[in-house]
Enzyme design. Sequence first.
Site: not given
Length: 403
Positions: A16, A96, A125, A179
């Site tokens: 990605d 994060r 996210d 994922s």
Amino acid sequence: MTKLEKIVLSYSGGLDTSIILKWLQETYGCEVVTFTADLGQGEELEPARAKAAMSGVKDIRIVDLREEFVRDFVFPMLRANALYEGQYLLGSSIARPLIAKHLVGIAREVGAHAVAHGATGKGNDQVRFELAVNALDPSLKVIAPWRQWNIRSRMQLLEYAEKHRIPVPSDKRGEAPFSIDANLLHTSTEGKILENPAEVAPDHVYQRTVDPVDAPDRPEIMTIGFERGDPVSVNGKSMTPAALLTELNGLGGRHGIGRLDLVENRFIGMKSRGIYETPGGTILLAAHRGIESITLDRAAAHLKDEIMPRYAELIYNGFWFAPEREMLQALIDHSQAFVSGEVTLRLYKGSASVISRASPCSLYSADLVTFEESAIAFDHHDAEGFIRLNGLRLRSSAARNGR
Ligand code: ARG
């Protein structure tokens, strides 16, 4: 589109973000600086450097954030015994704000006016990254390619990769990977067959824990030392935060501890199903509750438990750098002043059970609680009055209700 001079991209080196890197370079025609955080995801990070360099990136940042992650994010969260929706140990959520903090730091250092991330438009996210950037530097623009480009599915993503000769990884079975988000606290797996919550997750989903059925038949006894709410040693050996969590991940993984198959409510509005593996974190949660059980006052412990869901939700929703999270943190940290001592656990086929606890600051009084003759003055008549007064309004209600 505003002209940008420089963009700092949160770059894992995976499919990605490799595509995003290319897309940013093409779309904005400006320099992209890549930032790759080592959060203990257990992956070689040098390939990320090589890939970024191949894509023409001049300024490649790879930073080891493992100690900072565990010391300043995971441990403070653990002091609260935080669980989202009663079960999720927040392994992705807590990473994060740390990544965002460093993205902002690098952007300032290199004079970039924008940061970019590879989180999709349906997940939590993106919210966490962007709320953190908002809180830390409101002047920064955030680019979220997944919300901007016209790639709408993984299928189209693969086509784009092929067109631009970006290598597409496959899992050990030659299939497109799930994922996955991994760090020292957990591995989270979503997507593909897991999107049907009625399907049992296949075995090969699990990355870092054995099936409890295959775990050793002999239990393992181990001890964790705590100081002021934070774990500091394993089996009497002092360790840095990251080393300690790494050690517990190894132990927990071997005993099949910390697997979770969960349907959760995303902040953005939908339900999603994921598989989590949090071996060390699961052991630490049990151990921390164990040491708190003898060192915290009842009302203090209950107040912590009341605010815990709120605190966990703030972290889940991306409000780590919000004033109310910091206020709750101050309360939680204050409560930990006497949370020191040792907890012994038994690891056995998927469970981590506290089997003993001891503390120099213990509030536990064997003399007070004992069924035997006790030296401490405890007047049993006091208990009688205590019950009589607590029962007063119940007797009034019962009389009126004609029970
Ligand atoms: N649902 C989890 C969370 O919101 C994990 C998200 C990232 N995981 C992933 N496999 N992409 O915290």
